[in-house]
Design an enzyme around this catalytic site. Structure first.
Site, PDB file in Angstrom:
ATOM      1  N   HIS A   1       0.838  -1.199   0.000  1.00 21.60           N
ATOM      2  CA  HIS A   1       0.000   0.000   0.000  1.00 21.60           C
ATOM      3  C   HIS A   1       0.876   1.254   0.000  1.00 21.60           C
ATOM      4  CE1 HIS A   1      -2.757   2.992   1.982  1.00 21.60           C
ATOM      5  NE2 HIS A   1      -3.552   2.520   1.027  1.00 21.60           N
TER       6      HIS A   1
ATOM      7  N   ASP B   1      -6.101   1.782  -2.035  1.00 16.00           N
ATOM      8  CA  ASP B   1      -6.845   1.466  -0.814  1.00 16.00           C
ATOM      9  C   ASP B   1      -7.656   0.180  -0.965  1.00 16.00           C
ATOM     10  OD1 ASP B   1      -5.800   3.791   0.271  1.00 16.00           O
ATOM     11  OD2 ASP B   1      -7.688   4.899   0.213  1.00 16.00           O
TER      12      ASP B   1
END
Length: 92
Positions: free
Chosen positions: A47, A74
């Site tokens: 991420h 996300d």
């Protein structure tokens, strides 16, 4: 934003990102260093890398391509949390 990311994690992974991942391993939470501790910490590492690839200023609204890329980062992280078992590795 962070709250939207939390809501996405809750919807997809059925768990709280704030509660379980805000201070976890080497990459979940602010910053990051070292080697990811487990698959969940690797979700955070990926991420962070994904966010790092998004260039330009992120502006909310409409058809902003940066906003779409952030949302995809996300979504992938939330799916990764769902698919990988949580172990307790406090932040290092």
């Amino acid at each position: 934003n962070l709250w939207q990311f939390e809501m996405l994690i809750m919807k997809i992974a059925k768990t709280s990102g704030f509660m379980f991942y805000s201070s976890y391993g080497c990459y979940c939470g602010w910053g990051g260093h070292g080697r990811p501790q487990d698959a969940s910490d690797r979700c955070c590492f990926v991420h962070d890398c994904c966010y790092g690839k998004v260039t330009g200023v992120v502006v909310c609204g409409g058809d902003d391509p940066c906003k779409x890329q952030i949302c995809e980062c996300d979504r992938v992280a939330a799916t990764c949390f769902r698919d990988n078992k949580y172990w307790f590795f406090p932040a290092k």
